[in-house]
Design a protein around this motif. Structure first.
Motif, PDB file in Angstrom:
ATOM      1  N   SER A 148       2.253  23.528  85.548  1.00  0.00           N
ATOM      2  CA  SER A 148       0.994  23.805  84.844  1.00  0.00           C
ATOM      3  C   SER A 148       1.118  23.494  83.359  1.00  0.00           C
ATOM      4  CB  SER A 148       0.560  25.256  85.067  1.00  0.00           C
ATOM      5  OG  SER A 148       1.597  26.161  84.714  1.00  0.00           O
ATOM      6  N   GLY A 149       2.284  23.770  82.777  1.00  0.00           N
ATOM      7  CA  GLY A 149       2.492  23.423  81.374  1.00  0.00           C
ATOM      8  C   GLY A 149       2.448  21.922  81.170  1.00  0.00           C
ATOM      9  N   ASP A 150       3.083  21.172  82.098  1.00  0.00           N
ATOM     10  CA  ASP A 150       3.058  19.714  82.020  1.00  0.00           C
ATOM     11  C   ASP A 150       1.636  19.172  82.191  1.00  0.00           C
ATOM     12  OD1 ASP A 150       5.758  19.718  81.646  1.00  0.00           O
ATOM     13  OD2 ASP A 150       6.278  19.026  83.671  1.00  0.00           O
ATOM     14  N   PHE A 151       0.865  19.822  83.050  1.00  0.00           N
ATOM     15  CA  PHE A 151      -0.522  19.390  83.272  1.00  0.00           C
ATOM     16  C   PHE A 151      -1.345  19.529  81.996  1.00  0.00           C
ATOM     17  CE2 PHE A 151      -4.886  20.753  84.173  1.00  0.00           C
ATOM     18  CZ  PHE A 151      -5.376  19.616  84.796  1.00  0.00           C
ATOM     19  N   LEU A 152      -1.213  20.671  81.327  1.00  0.00           N
ATOM     20  CA  LEU A 152      -1.940  20.888  80.075  1.00  0.00           C
ATOM     21  C   LEU A 152      -1.508  19.889  79.007  1.00  0.00           C
ATOM     22  CD1 LEU A 152      -1.838  24.789  79.941  1.00  0.00           C
ATOM     23  CD2 LEU A 152      -3.860  23.386  80.327  1.00  0.00           C
ATOM     24  N   LEU A 153      -0.211  19.658  78.932  1.00  0.00           N
ATOM     25  CA  LEU A 153       0.311  18.725  77.936  1.00  0.00           C
ATOM     26  C   LEU A 153      -0.167  17.294  78.215  1.00  0.00           C
ATOM     27  CD1 LEU A 153       2.087  18.670  75.431  1.00  0.00           C
ATOM     28  CD2 LEU A 153       4.062  18.274  76.898  1.00  0.00           C
ATOM     29  N   ALA A 154      -0.220  16.913  79.490  1.00  0.00           N
ATOM     30  CA  ALA A 154      -0.705  15.582  79.855  1.00  0.00           C
ATOM     31  C   ALA A 154      -2.170  15.413  79.474  1.00  0.00           C
ATOM     32  CB  ALA A 154      -0.518  15.355  81.357  1.00  0.00           C
ATOM     33  N   ASN A 155      -2.983  16.458  79.700  1.00  0.00           N
ATOM     34  CA  ASN A 155      -4.392  16.411  79.309  1.00  0.00           C
ATOM     35  C   ASN A 155      -4.538  16.257  77.801  1.00  0.00           C
ATOM     36  OD1 ASN A 155      -6.803  17.199  81.382  1.00  0.00           O
ATOM     37  ND2 ASN A 155      -4.826  17.878  82.145  1.00  0.00           N
ATOM     38  N   ALA A 156      -3.696  16.981  77.057  1.00  0.00           N
ATOM     39  CA  ALA A 156      -3.741  16.900  75.600  1.00  0.00           C
ATOM     40  C   ALA A 156      -3.387  15.494  75.132  1.00  0.00           C
ATOM     41  CB  ALA A 156      -2.792  17.923  74.983  1.00  0.00           C
ATOM     42  N   CYS A 157      -2.364  14.899  75.726  1.00  0.00           N
ATOM     43  CA  CYS A 157      -1.932  13.563  75.324  1.00  0.00           C
ATOM     44  C   CYS A 157      -2.987  12.512  75.659  1.00  0.00           C
ATOM     45  CB  CYS A 157      -0.606  13.218  76.004  1.00  0.00           C
ATOM     46  SG  CYS A 157       0.795  14.200  75.406  1.00  0.00           S
ATOM     47  N   THR A 158      -3.656  12.665  76.796  1.00  0.00           N
ATOM     48  CA  THR A 158      -4.724  11.742  77.169  1.00  0.00           C
ATOM     49  C   THR A 158      -5.874  11.810  76.165  1.00  0.00           C
ATOM     50  OG1 THR A 158      -4.189  11.942  79.528  1.00  0.00           O
ATOM     51  CG2 THR A 158      -6.377  11.113  78.963  1.00  0.00           C
ATOM     52  N   SER A 159      -6.268  13.026  75.812  1.00  0.00           N
ATOM     53  CA  SER A 159      -7.340  13.204  74.828  1.00  0.00           C
ATOM     54  C   SER A 159      -6.916  12.688  73.460  1.00  0.00           C
ATOM     55  CB  SER A 159      -7.720  14.688  74.729  1.00  0.00           C
ATOM     56  OG  SER A 159      -8.197  15.171  75.964  1.00  0.00           O
ATOM     57  N   LEU A 160      -5.641  12.858  73.136  1.00  0.00           N
ATOM     58  CA  LEU A 160      -5.124  12.387  71.853  1.00  0.00           C
ATOM     59  C   LEU A 160      -5.235  10.866  71.757  1.00  0.00           C
ATOM     60  CD1 LEU A 160      -3.684  13.253  69.227  1.00  0.00           C
ATOM     61  CD2 LEU A 160      -1.519  12.968  70.436  1.00  0.00           C
ATOM     62  N   ALA A 161      -4.906  10.168  72.827  1.00  0.00           N
ATOM     63  CA  ALA A 161      -4.998   8.706  72.829  1.00  0.00           C
ATOM     64  C   ALA A 161      -6.435   8.239  72.662  1.00  0.00           C
ATOM     65  CB  ALA A 161      -4.405   8.162  74.133  1.00  0.00           C
ATOM     66  N   GLN A 162      -7.367   9.020  73.213  1.00  0.00           N
ATOM     67  CA  GLN A 162      -8.782   8.653  73.129  1.00  0.00           C
ATOM     68  C   GLN A 162      -9.337   8.766  71.712  1.00  0.00           C
ATOM     69  OE1 GLN A 162     -10.509  11.255  76.082  1.00  0.00           O
ATOM     70  NE2 GLN A 162      -9.950   9.912  77.794  1.00  0.00           N
ATOM     71  N   LEU A 163      -8.659   9.486  70.837  1.00  0.00           N
ATOM     72  CA  LEU A 163      -9.100   9.577  69.442  1.00  0.00           C
ATOM     73  C   LEU A 163      -8.890   8.257  68.700  1.00  0.00           C
ATOM     74  CD1 LEU A 163      -7.794  13.103  68.315  1.00  0.00           C
ATOM     75  CD2 LEU A 163     -10.116  12.446  68.985  1.00  0.00           C
ATOM     76  N   GLN A 164      -7.946   7.455  69.180  1.00  0.00           N
ATOM     77  CA  GLN A 164      -7.657   6.132  68.608  1.00  0.00           C
ATOM     78  C   GLN A 164      -7.377   6.217  67.101  1.00  0.00           C
ATOM     79  OE1 GLN A 164     -10.987   3.626  69.740  1.00  0.00           O
ATOM     80  NE2 GLN A 164     -10.263   3.444  71.853  1.00  0.00           N
ATOM     81  N   ASN A 165      -6.572   7.197  66.746  1.00  0.00           N
ATOM     82  CA  ASN A 165      -6.179   7.381  65.346  1.00  0.00           C
ATOM     83  C   ASN A 165      -4.654   7.445  65.309  1.00  0.00           C
ATOM     84  OD1 ASN A 165      -5.437   8.649  62.807  1.00  0.00           O
ATOM     85  ND2 ASN A 165      -7.602   9.123  62.553  1.00  0.00           N
ATOM     86  N   THR A 166      -4.031   6.362  64.841  1.00  0.00           N
ATOM     87  CA  THR A 166      -2.576   6.254  64.870  1.00  0.00           C
ATOM     88  C   THR A 166      -1.897   7.362  64.083  1.00  0.00           C
ATOM     89  OG1 THR A 166      -2.793   3.851  65.037  1.00  0.00           O
ATOM     90  CG2 THR A 166      -0.620   4.716  64.439  1.00  0.00           C
ATOM     91  N   LYS A 167      -2.439   7.712  62.930  1.00  0.00           N
ATOM     92  CA  LYS A 167      -1.842   8.735  62.079  1.00  0.00           C
ATOM     93  C   LYS A 167      -1.837  10.089  62.777  1.00  0.00           C
ATOM     94  CE  LYS A 167      -0.048  10.438  58.330  1.00  0.00           C
ATOM     95  NZ  LYS A 167       1.349  10.108  57.941  1.00  0.00           N
ATOM     96  N   VAL A 168      -2.946  10.432  63.420  1.00  0.00           N
ATOM     97  CA  VAL A 168      -3.049  11.717  64.118  1.00  0.00           C
ATOM     98  C   VAL A 168      -2.094  11.739  65.308  1.00  0.00           C
ATOM     99  CG1 VAL A 168      -4.572  13.215  65.461  1.00  0.00           C
ATOM    100  CG2 VAL A 168      -5.411  12.152  63.367  1.00  0.00           C
ATOM    101  N   VAL A 169      -2.028  10.640  66.056  1.00  0.00           N
ATOM    102  CA  VAL A 169      -1.112  10.559  67.195  1.00  0.00           C
ATOM    103  C   VAL A 169       0.326  10.755  66.733  1.00  0.00           C
ATOM    104  CG1 VAL A 169      -0.158   9.035  68.971  1.00  0.00           C
ATOM    105  CG2 VAL A 169      -2.622   9.085  68.573  1.00  0.00           C
ATOM    106  N   GLU A 170       0.679  10.140  65.616  1.00  0.00           N
ATOM    107  CA  GLU A 170       2.030  10.263  65.073  1.00  0.00           C
ATOM    108  C   GLU A 170       2.340  11.709  64.684  1.00  0.00           C
ATOM    109  OE1 GLU A 170       4.601   8.675  61.191  1.00  0.00           O
ATOM    110  OE2 GLU A 170       2.684   7.747  61.709  1.00  0.00           O
ATOM    111  N   LEU A 171       1.396  12.369  64.042  1.00  0.00           N
ATOM    112  CA  LEU A 171       1.601  13.747  63.593  1.00  0.00           C
ATOM    113  C   LEU A 171       1.731  14.708  64.770  1.00  0.00           C
ATOM    114  CD1 LEU A 171       1.751  15.771  61.278  1.00  0.00           C
ATOM    115  CD2 LEU A 171      -0.729  15.893  61.281  1.00  0.00           C
ATOM    116  N   ILE A 172       0.835  14.583  65.746  1.00  0.00           N
ATOM    117  CA  ILE A 172       0.884  15.473  66.905  1.00  0.00           C
ATOM    118  C   ILE A 172       2.140  15.221  67.737  1.00  0.00           C
ATOM    119  CG2 ILE A 172      -0.248  16.111  69.061  1.00  0.00           C
ATOM    120  CD1 ILE A 172      -1.657  17.226  66.696  1.00  0.00           C
ATOM    121  N   SER A 173       2.533  13.964  67.882  1.00  0.00           N
ATOM    122  CA  SER A 173       3.753  13.638  68.617  1.00  0.00           C
ATOM    123  C   SER A 173       4.966  14.265  67.947  1.00  0.00           C
ATOM    124  CB  SER A 173       3.931  12.120  68.701  1.00  0.00           C
ATOM    125  OG  SER A 173       2.854  11.518  69.397  1.00  0.00           O
TER     126      SER A 173
END
Length: 311
Positions: A142-167
């Motif tokens: 369940s933790g992996d599922f939530l994290l996968a959803n977060a990462c998918t939504s993060l990619a949809q933002l299409q903001n390299t700087k934000v992706v780098e910071l969250i990663s």
């Protein structure tokens, strides 16, 4: 505190308790919730985590998303973005609301993963071994599922700087798990603060307060019928050990006829943690001065006041 949060939620446009509603109502997570019900009657920590999601007002699980939204509104749109204000609701872009939701999903995934127990340390009163093993599997999945959803939504933002910071934040959270048992109090107290700091995306001092405030609650909250559980990696416990010395600290732990929590209260750890919390509070208020006066900035300041006030 409830009034402060309620007023802040009005400023950002809707209650942040619905931040992760789309994910929590998905078919996949509904199935996970049904499976978690099998743990009823055991002492698996995943049950307490699940209850925390339901009784959100007590644990303030959505505060990280709320702070992201308030900072977004306090900062305001840049001059280059003024022509796109039709995409804003209550002064906040849809992408900023998505970022707040992503922040909450990552934090929730972290809490769920922390529910994994050491099978080798279980007692018979904790529940059947097969149920506790099942609970561990559910915590991982369940933790992996939530994290996968977060990462998918993060990619949809299409903001390299934000992706780098969250990663980077996710990497710090994972690394922090391994550092928590370090013998160095300096390392452990840094990790305690890092868990929260990286997921706020705001001024550093603004965000360290919440973990410190949470750590202090078992020691400063007015007496109740039940003793609140606390972590040996919490700020008061770590600072208490630092003042006391490791050998004396280990001796206190071994003294079964003495309350460890009361021993920490009697030492310098709690007052030192309160001082640390208030220090970051002052620095957070100074950091907020960078934003122009607004109701969002005032709400952030009220949150700082609320988490630095102790009985």
């Amino acid at each position: 505190w409830s009034q402060v949060v309620s007023e802040a939620e009005k400023i950002v446009g809707y209650p942040t308790s619905f931040m992760s509603l789309r994910c929590l109502l998905s078919d996949e997570l509904s199935n996970i919730a049904m499976q978690v019900r099998k743990l009823v009657g055991t002492k698996h920590p995943l049950l307490d985590t699940a209850r925390g999601f339901v009784y959100d007002s007590r644990n303030n699980l959505q505060m990280r998303g709320l702070v992201v939204l308030l900072i977004s509104k306090a900062a305001g749109p840049s001059t280059a973005e003024l022509s796109f204000q039709h995409n804003m609701v209550s002064g906040i872009y849809s992408s900023q609301r998505s970022l707040a939701e992503i922040t909450e999903l990552i934090h929730t995934a972290f809490l769920v993963h922390r529910g994994i127990v050491n099978i080798g340390e279980l007692k018979s009163c904790d529940g059947p071994l097969k149920d506790m093993q099942f609970g561990n599997k559910m915590a991982v999945l369940s933790g992996d599922f939530l994290l996968a959803n977060a990462c998918t939504s993060l990619a949809q933002l299409q903001n390299t700087k934000v992706v780098e910071l969250i990663s980077s934040a996710i990497g710090d959270l994972v690394q922090g798990i391994y550092y928590e048992n370090s013998k160095s109090s300096e390392v452990r107290i840094s990790v305690v603060l890092l868990h929260t700091y990286r997921l706020f995306l705001g001024p550093k001092e603004d965000v360290l307060l919440f973990q410190l405030h949470s750590d202090l609650q078992p020691f400063v909250k007015e007496s109740s019928s039940d003793t609140m559980a606390f972590s040996l990696n919490s700020a008061p416990a770590v600072l208490h050990q630092e003042f006391l010395g490791r050998e004396a600290w280990i001796k206190q732990i071994r003294e079964v006829n003495k309350s460890l929590q009361e021993a920490i209260k009697a030492g310098k750890g709690v007052t030192s943690a309160i001082d640390l919390c208030r220090c970051h509070g002052s620095r957070a208020l100074a950091a907020l001065e960078r934003f122009p006066p607004s109701e969002a900035r005032a709400a952030l300041a009220n949150i700082v006041y609320a988490v630095t006030r102790f009985p």
